[in-house]
Design a protein around this motif. Sequence first.
Motif, PDB file in Angstrom:
ATOM      1  N   HIS A 226      12.596  59.929  36.448  1.00  0.00           N
ATOM      2  CA  HIS A 226      11.300  60.029  35.577  1.00  0.00           C
ATOM      3  C   HIS A 226      10.071  58.882  35.867  1.00  0.00           C
ATOM      4  O   HIS A 226      10.725  57.879  36.770  1.00  0.00           O
ATOM      5  CB  HIS A 226      11.431  60.181  34.236  1.00  0.00           C
ATOM      6  CG  HIS A 226      12.093  58.881  33.487  1.00  0.00           C
ATOM      7  ND1 HIS A 226      11.312  57.639  33.404  1.00  0.00           N
ATOM      8  CD2 HIS A 226      13.438  58.616  33.058  1.00  0.00           C
ATOM      9  CE1 HIS A 226      12.057  56.845  32.889  1.00  0.00           C
ATOM     10  NE2 HIS A 226      13.523  57.382  32.780  1.00  0.00           N
ATOM     11  N   GLY A 227       9.109  58.950  35.626  1.00  0.00           N
ATOM     12  CA  GLY A 227       7.924  57.999  35.948  1.00  0.00           C
ATOM     13  C   GLY A 227       8.027  56.660  34.860  1.00  0.00           C
ATOM     14  O   GLY A 227       8.932  56.702  34.113  1.00  0.00           O
ATOM     15  N   TRP A 228       7.193  56.123  35.007  1.00  0.00           N
ATOM     16  CA  TRP A 228       7.289  54.605  34.557  1.00  0.00           C
ATOM     17  C   TRP A 228       6.162  54.843  33.150  1.00  0.00           C
ATOM     18  O   TRP A 228       5.361  55.556  33.059  1.00  0.00           O
ATOM     19  CB  TRP A 228       6.632  53.290  35.207  1.00  0.00           C
ATOM     20  CG  TRP A 228       7.591  52.969  36.197  1.00  0.00           C
ATOM     21  CD1 TRP A 228       9.058  53.141  36.398  1.00  0.00           C
ATOM     22  CD2 TRP A 228       7.238  52.347  37.353  1.00  0.00           C
ATOM     23  NE1 TRP A 228       9.430  52.519  37.257  1.00  0.00           N
ATOM     24  CE2 TRP A 228       8.290  52.036  38.212  1.00  0.00           C
ATOM     25  CE3 TRP A 228       5.938  51.832  37.878  1.00  0.00           C
ATOM     26  CZ2 TRP A 228       8.341  51.338  39.450  1.00  0.00           C
ATOM     27  CZ3 TRP A 228       5.974  51.167  39.389  1.00  0.00           C
ATOM     28  CH2 TRP A 228       7.183  50.993  39.930  1.00  0.00           C
ATOM     29  N   LEU A 229       6.494  53.767  31.919  1.00  0.00           N
ATOM     30  CA  LEU A 229       5.530  54.026  31.190  1.00  0.00           C
ATOM     31  C   LEU A 229       4.613  52.702  31.436  1.00  0.00           C
ATOM     32  O   LEU A 229       5.052  51.576  31.560  1.00  0.00           O
ATOM     33  CB  LEU A 229       6.403  53.729  29.858  1.00  0.00           C
ATOM     34  CG  LEU A 229       5.686  54.272  28.393  1.00  0.00           C
ATOM     35  CD1 LEU A 229       5.414  55.748  28.541  1.00  0.00           C
ATOM     36  CD2 LEU A 229       6.736  53.883  27.447  1.00  0.00           C
ATOM     37  N   ILE A 230       3.470  53.088  31.340  1.00  0.00           N
ATOM     38  CA  ILE A 230       2.262  52.024  31.972  1.00  0.00           C
ATOM     39  C   ILE A 230       1.659  51.583  30.796  1.00  0.00           C
ATOM     40  O   ILE A 230       1.152  52.135  29.882  1.00  0.00           O
ATOM     41  CB  ILE A 230       1.209  52.759  32.859  1.00  0.00           C
ATOM     42  CG1 ILE A 230       2.040  53.354  34.043  1.00  0.00           C
ATOM     43  CG2 ILE A 230       0.355  51.707  33.211  1.00  0.00           C
ATOM     44  CD1 ILE A 230       2.959  52.557  35.001  1.00  0.00           C
ATOM     45  N   LEU A 231       1.585  50.322  30.670  1.00  0.00           N
ATOM     46  CA  LEU A 231       0.766  49.339  29.857  1.00  0.00           C
ATOM     47  C   LEU A 231      -0.237  48.767  30.373  1.00  0.00           C
ATOM     48  O   LEU A 231      -0.149  47.902  31.128  1.00  0.00           O
ATOM     49  CB  LEU A 231       1.637  48.545  28.859  1.00  0.00           C
ATOM     50  CG  LEU A 231       0.962  47.689  27.760  1.00  0.00           C
ATOM     51  CD1 LEU A 231       0.723  48.542  26.546  1.00  0.00           C
ATOM     52  CD2 LEU A 231       1.902  46.533  27.314  1.00  0.00           C
ATOM     53  N   GLU A 232      -1.582  49.079  29.957  1.00  0.00           N
ATOM     54  CA  GLU A 232      -2.755  48.571  30.342  1.00  0.00           C
ATOM     55  C   GLU A 232      -2.482  48.341  31.885  1.00  0.00           C
ATOM     56  O   GLU A 232      -2.962  47.436  32.673  1.00  0.00           O
ATOM     57  CB  GLU A 232      -2.980  47.028  29.908  1.00  0.00           C
ATOM     58  CG  GLU A 232      -3.279  46.951  28.359  1.00  0.00           C
ATOM     59  CD  GLU A 232      -3.267  45.824  27.986  1.00  0.00           C
ATOM     60  OE1 GLU A 232      -3.163  44.531  28.729  1.00  0.00           O
ATOM     61  OE2 GLU A 232      -3.512  45.577  26.788  1.00  0.00           O
ATOM     62  N   GLY A 233      -2.349  49.444  32.749  1.00  0.00           N
ATOM     63  CA  GLY A 233      -2.487  49.622  34.007  1.00  0.00           C
ATOM     64  C   GLY A 233      -0.937  49.086  34.962  1.00  0.00           C
ATOM     65  O   GLY A 233      -1.133  49.226  36.063  1.00  0.00           O
ATOM     66  N   ASP A 234      -0.043  48.515  34.287  1.00  0.00           N
ATOM     67  CA  ASP A 234       1.071  48.140  34.902  1.00  0.00           C
ATOM     68  C   ASP A 234       2.264  48.354  34.364  1.00  0.00           C
ATOM     69  O   ASP A 234       2.355  48.731  32.999  1.00  0.00           O
ATOM     70  CB  ASP A 234       0.667  46.490  34.507  1.00  0.00           C
ATOM     71  CG  ASP A 234       1.622  45.540  35.908  1.00  0.00           C
ATOM     72  OD1 ASP A 234       2.140  46.163  36.673  1.00  0.00           O
ATOM     73  OD2 ASP A 234       1.641  44.342  35.452  1.00  0.00           O
TER      74      ASP A 234
ATOM     75  N   ARG B  91       5.569  64.278  24.003  1.00  0.00           N
ATOM     76  CA  ARG B  91       4.394  64.960  23.978  1.00  0.00           C
ATOM     77  C   ARG B  91       3.285  64.262  24.884  1.00  0.00           C
ATOM     78  O   ARG B  91       2.898  65.063  25.764  1.00  0.00           O
ATOM     79  CB  ARG B  91       3.856  65.318  22.562  1.00  0.00           C
ATOM     80  CG  ARG B  91       2.562  65.933  22.650  1.00  0.00           C
ATOM     81  CD  ARG B  91       2.792  67.626  23.011  1.00  0.00           C
ATOM     82  NE  ARG B  91       1.632  68.310  23.301  1.00  0.00           N
ATOM     83  CZ  ARG B  91       0.933  68.662  22.136  1.00  0.00           C
ATOM     84  NH1 ARG B  91       1.312  68.776  20.859  1.00  0.00           N
ATOM     85  NH2 ARG B  91      -0.080  69.643  22.315  1.00  0.00           N
ATOM     86  N   GLU B  92       3.214  63.114  24.923  1.00  0.00           N
ATOM     87  CA  GLU B  92       1.883  62.469  25.479  1.00  0.00           C
ATOM     88  C   GLU B  92       2.450  62.410  27.287  1.00  0.00           C
ATOM     89  O   GLU B  92       1.394  62.431  27.913  1.00  0.00           O
ATOM     90  CB  GLU B  92       2.154  60.881  25.049  1.00  0.00           C
ATOM     91  CG  GLU B  92       0.664  60.254  25.393  1.00  0.00           C
ATOM     92  CD  GLU B  92      -0.464  60.891  24.784  1.00  0.00           C
ATOM     93  OE1 GLU B  92      -1.567  60.317  25.409  1.00  0.00           O
ATOM     94  OE2 GLU B  92      -0.571  61.556  23.845  1.00  0.00           O
ATOM     95  N   ILE B  93       3.573  62.121  27.493  1.00  0.00           N
ATOM     96  CA  ILE B  93       3.843  62.061  28.969  1.00  0.00           C
ATOM     97  C   ILE B  93       4.633  63.198  29.796  1.00  0.00           C
ATOM     98  O   ILE B  93       5.588  63.974  29.032  1.00  0.00           O
ATOM     99  CB  ILE B  93       4.940  60.959  29.114  1.00  0.00           C
ATOM    100  CG1 ILE B  93       4.227  59.588  28.340  1.00  0.00           C
ATOM    101  CG2 ILE B  93       5.197  60.585  30.521  1.00  0.00           C
ATOM    102  CD1 ILE B  93       5.263  58.666  27.767  1.00  0.00           C
ATOM    103  N   SER B  94       3.889  63.393  30.757  1.00  0.00           N
ATOM    104  CA  SER B  94       4.307  64.781  31.699  1.00  0.00           C
ATOM    105  C   SER B  94       5.599  64.185  32.137  1.00  0.00           C
ATOM    106  O   SER B  94       5.527  63.256  32.845  1.00  0.00           O
ATOM    107  CB  SER B  94       3.281  65.231  32.708  1.00  0.00           C
ATOM    108  OG  SER B  94       3.868  66.286  33.530  1.00  0.00           O
ATOM    109  N   PHE B  95       6.699  64.917  31.906  1.00  0.00           N
ATOM    110  CA  PHE B  95       7.954  64.422  32.376  1.00  0.00           C
ATOM    111  C   PHE B  95       8.089  64.351  33.795  1.00  0.00           C
ATOM    112  O   PHE B  95       7.958  65.544  34.471  1.00  0.00           O
ATOM    113  CB  PHE B  95       9.194  65.196  31.621  1.00  0.00           C
ATOM    114  CG  PHE B  95      10.566  64.942  31.934  1.00  0.00           C
ATOM    115  CD1 PHE B  95      10.868  63.252  31.874  1.00  0.00           C
ATOM    116  CD2 PHE B  95      11.534  65.540  32.137  1.00  0.00           C
ATOM    117  CE1 PHE B  95      11.940  62.891  32.021  1.00  0.00           C
ATOM    118  CE2 PHE B  95      12.916  64.905  32.261  1.00  0.00           C
ATOM    119  CZ  PHE B  95      12.958  63.800  32.279  1.00  0.00           C
ATOM    120  N   GLY B  96       8.535  63.319  34.369  1.00  0.00           N
ATOM    121  CA  GLY B  96       8.326  63.023  35.890  1.00  0.00           C
ATOM    122  C   GLY B  96       7.492  62.190  36.429  1.00  0.00           C
ATOM    123  O   GLY B  96       7.269  61.736  37.585  1.00  0.00           O
TER     124      GLY B  96
END
Length: 639
Positions: A287-295, A325-330
């Motif tokens: 899966h992808g990363w959870l990004i906070l303020e672009g990082d 809900r907010e994040i498209s898995f992957g």
Amino acid sequence: MPGKTYCISTPIYYPSDKLHIGHSYTTTIADTIARYRRMSGYEVLFMTGSDEHGQKIERKAREKGVTPLEYVDPIVESFKVLWEKLNISYDDFIRTTEDRHIKVVQAIFKKIYEKGDIYKSEYEGWYCTPCETFWLERQLVDGKCPDCGRPVELTKEESYFFKMSKYADRLLEYIEEHPEFIRPESRKNEMVSFIKSGLEDLCISRTTFDWGIPVPIDEGHVIYVWFDALSNYLTSAGYLQDEERFAKFWPADLHLVGKEIMRFHTIIWPIMLMALDLPLPKTVFGHGWLILEGDKMSKSKGNVVDPIELIAEFGADAIRYFLLREISFGTDGNFSRAALIKRINSDLANDLGNLLHRSTAMLQKYYQLEVPAPGPYQELDEQLKKLAEEVGANYRKHMDNLEINQGVAEVWRLIGAANKYIDETAPWTLAKEDPERLATVMYTLFEVLRQVALLIGPMMPETADVMWQRLGLEGSVQDQRFSELAWGGYPAGTRVTKGEPLFPRIDEETALKPQSEEDNQVAEKETLSDLKSEITIDDFAKLDLRVAKIIKAEPHPNADRLLKLQVQVGPEERQIIAGIAEHYRPEELVGKEIVIVANLKPAKLRGEISQGMLLAASGEGELALITPEREIAPGGKVK
């Protein structure tokens, strides 16, 4: 006939510090899938844990003046506290410092060594301690670790090596023949490219530190942390210790990992399994990363969000819902406090919470909280029933295919349709004109609520159970099966219980205002600093405030947040458009006396004329209409 089984794992997390919201994302996804499979009739093994060895831990412990185990123990305990607060239903929590794991890792080393796939040589190259990863000179980027961008150390020591290169062609062939092995497709392409660039044999032991599992044939060496950590899946599944469990659950159905550790899980790990003559996991999903303020969030960068604090403020299910809900898995997904609050207010408070609240309020008013038996179905009822069946089928398809956010969105499609169904059927009118039809409408609403509770069971277990209990149904949602989604499963005559709103609305301005100790001290002393500029009595006298009685209320045809009111003001009737749909339902307003500005210039609001403005008070996310203390004839002046 043996029952269906499903084995799922998260990565085992590294206890260099407490976990952040990114780790919570991975584990919430895994927990949702595990719960979904249980509710689909599977016997599930859900594995998670902690990866506790390595040079980085040894150095951190030395800095603190404690042993490595003393350093990691409280951090690992904090993992378990977080998972409890987030309602994570794991079946096994494995620590790589446990005796059961140490025995398995040493046995694995000996098996592969005796097969001739491990040999002793000398390693000279670059090592990234934070990533616990070896790199060749050509793999560095600007002389630094290509994964984390931090400095690497030149290392030279006697080591044992694993013949990775021997299995490169076999692994490529396996990936080609099993397209479901690496998901999503973009990750598979990256891994294939990496293998084709040439696999080097892997250094799998160290002599320059002690914090690790001793090599069973040479105790001057400790086993490389990734060779140790990846073996956790076999230990947890019962390999060499519980053969019945291992036969039931291996190969794993799903390894769920972050994309940054895909190489370890789709190259090193499958080659280890090939060397052991064991079947490979069916799917490794990066899966992808959870990004906070672009990082990307990272403990070492200090840009992390503490999930414990979020859960304390918003509740576990609100956090779980947002992540799912907010994040498209992957793919990568953004986390922000503002987006979280928006989801809570719109999806959880306005949609789900209001559906349960308004349905229960009407059931109390018309049937003393007892769900009536339905009469003949009409077109609107059949449409909602058909949609529920369609949503249930789509939900199962998306969840089976790991399209988690799309599965969640399907449930909210049904919730939105049920709210619209209330407005279209107008139960408050049926109560006066067609009681038989009203019974069908009320039953239909509560059957939808039953299905919604079942569908959100895997993702929002606490909320699902609260709904289940209020609906007067027995047991826990987690004990139910999706086969019970068949329409008509709600028993007529069941008594429903009222309760507090599932998700109270959050005042965004207050919740998003930065807080500090200084702010709090100022807040204790502050007065009404948001007062507008002073006016004179002559200014006030220009307003004509009157008592009005609401005689009809309905949703605005072109705006979800607006209501269209017909009010009696003295001898005349007027129409007023009011932005109160989030706080009041039309049926609650009829007969209520309010205060309006009667001489406000008429205006069109979203295509409807408004002849005045009602007065209301707001604060802390609440809104209340201004009403006379006792009954006053419509048209009475407010002075």
